[in-house]
Design an enzyme around this catalytic site. Sequence first.
Site, PDB file in Angstrom:
ATOM      1  N   LYS A   1      16.188  18.950 -12.962  1.00  0.00           N
ATOM      2  CA  LYS A   1      15.300  17.795 -13.020  1.00  0.00           C
ATOM      3  C   LYS A   1      15.931  16.626 -13.771  1.00  0.00           C
ATOM      4  O   LYS A   1      16.593  16.794 -14.788  1.00  0.00           O
ATOM      5  CB  LYS A   1      13.991  18.166 -13.726  1.00  0.00           C
ATOM      6  N   GLU A  17       7.797   6.167 -17.816  1.00  0.00           N
ATOM      7  CA  GLU A  17       6.426   6.665 -17.834  1.00  0.00           C
ATOM      8  C   GLU A  17       5.733   6.274 -19.142  1.00  0.00           C
ATOM      9  O   GLU A  17       4.549   5.919 -19.156  1.00  0.00           O
ATOM     10  CB  GLU A  17       6.425   8.177 -17.645  1.00  0.00           C
ATOM     11  N   HIS A  41       0.831  -1.219   0.000  1.00  0.00           N
ATOM     12  CA  HIS A  41       0.000   0.000   0.000  1.00  0.00           C
ATOM     13  C   HIS A  41       0.862   1.264   0.000  1.00  0.00           C
ATOM     14  O   HIS A  41       0.445   2.312   0.504  1.00  0.00           O
ATOM     15  CB  HIS A  41      -0.943   0.020   1.210  1.00  0.00           C
TER      16      HIS A  41
END
Length: 493
Positions: free
Chosen positions: A286, A293, A161
């Site tokens: 970044k 993705e 979870h």
Amino acid sequence: MTGEDDPSREGDSGVVRRDRFSGGPARGFMSSLAADERIFAADLAVDRAHVVMLAEQGIVADGVAGEILAALADVKSAGHGALPEGEDVHEAIETGVVDRVGPDGGKMHTARSRNDEVATCIRYRLREDLLNSIGATLALREALTEAAAEHVDTVMPGYTHLQPAQPTTVAHFLLSYESAFARDTARLVDAYDRVNRSPLGGAAFAGTPFDIDRERTADLLGFDGVVSNSTDASAGRDFLAESTAALATHATTLSGLAEDLVIFANKGFVDLADEYSSTSSIMPQKVNPDTLELVRAVAGDAIGGLTGLLTTLKGLPRAYNRDLQRATPHAWETVDAVSEATAVVAGAVASAEWPEETLEAAAGDGFSTATGVADALAMAGVPFRTAHEVLAAAAERADGETPDLATLDEVAANVLGDSLFAYVSRERVEAALDPVESVASRDSLGGPAPAAVATQLDDAEASLAADRAAYDDRTNALDDAAETLRTEVEGYV
């Protein structure tokens, strides 16, 4: 990829009826010639094998067979772009042969239909694509196994979870995906074996009166056998559904691994190579896991392809229907996207770095070793549910962090009525609280302890070797068949 029973072919009198059916805007709508470039080489191979068989059976004279086979070689050299106009690649190739040979070129189509022809071409090309996909899964499993071998002792946090759960190791995590990908490989191999059956000779759906040899064309094309029922041979597309389903399942597994790596990259638990990352156009600091993705998104494409395919096939009457022309692209798009995504993930895994100190430092976060202490109490005779209550109360007192020994002892005294150390030694509790020792204690079959992982590594390598051999066997069989067909053709040309 149209059906033979299209009325533009030939009327009852044997006169080609092209005038009546050759014009109007619908002709372009029905044409699949551009899309059929994918099966151009497959169709030429099927044509060659069929002509060789016709000559061997005495249905077409050897000299005519030689002329047709030479014309097919010319068509191949000229390429798909040089084909004359036609509804599909099959008709265009036949027209190209007739243009070169004359009317005898039409004998190439004796004892077959475009229905069984296109089904054969699809299977011929799809099996190649499936082999490429299988090869990609093998490369990915090799990358996972090699990375796991380097990190058998690298402790890392494990989650359920998305919450800290129990410490594990990088090797154990990676091998969990290797096992799943091994099943994906098995599904793809099973699909390949059912694809690799020849429909050629089933004709439109009711067979042919000519004395053909279906097994011979199957052998020349590298198929393992024939689809015996002639209607099933021409109409069946369950092999497309099975293949696309196997690919969609594999893409879903890929998506899970990609998601985990994206999350781990966010936490600093894995460093992805620059080749599998990008930066921001405005924020130079970044490092974005963009390729992974996109891998996640491919699962949606594959599931959409499977849904589109099954929806097209649903409710079709038996034998050929033109709807099937729109069914096959779903499989092509899916196999291309999933194979590419598999190669990307393999590269990302092979080039990734796992910062061992960072992972070990985080392995005990959120009191993830609580179960180890509860297990120690249970091994000492305390009912596990009671031990669970002790550790839950201790976690609450420590606000979810790892409690100290004094807190554990105090809670145990409240719940058990006696000191914690009356049941378990202080040294045993300290070991259970240590992530490295916690992992080492879980050495049951399939567990994360180094000894258990070593066995898993051996099993993974053995499975990989067996699957690699199966892949090589199938690849070599196709190569051998192609060489046999080439030799037979040379005997006529």
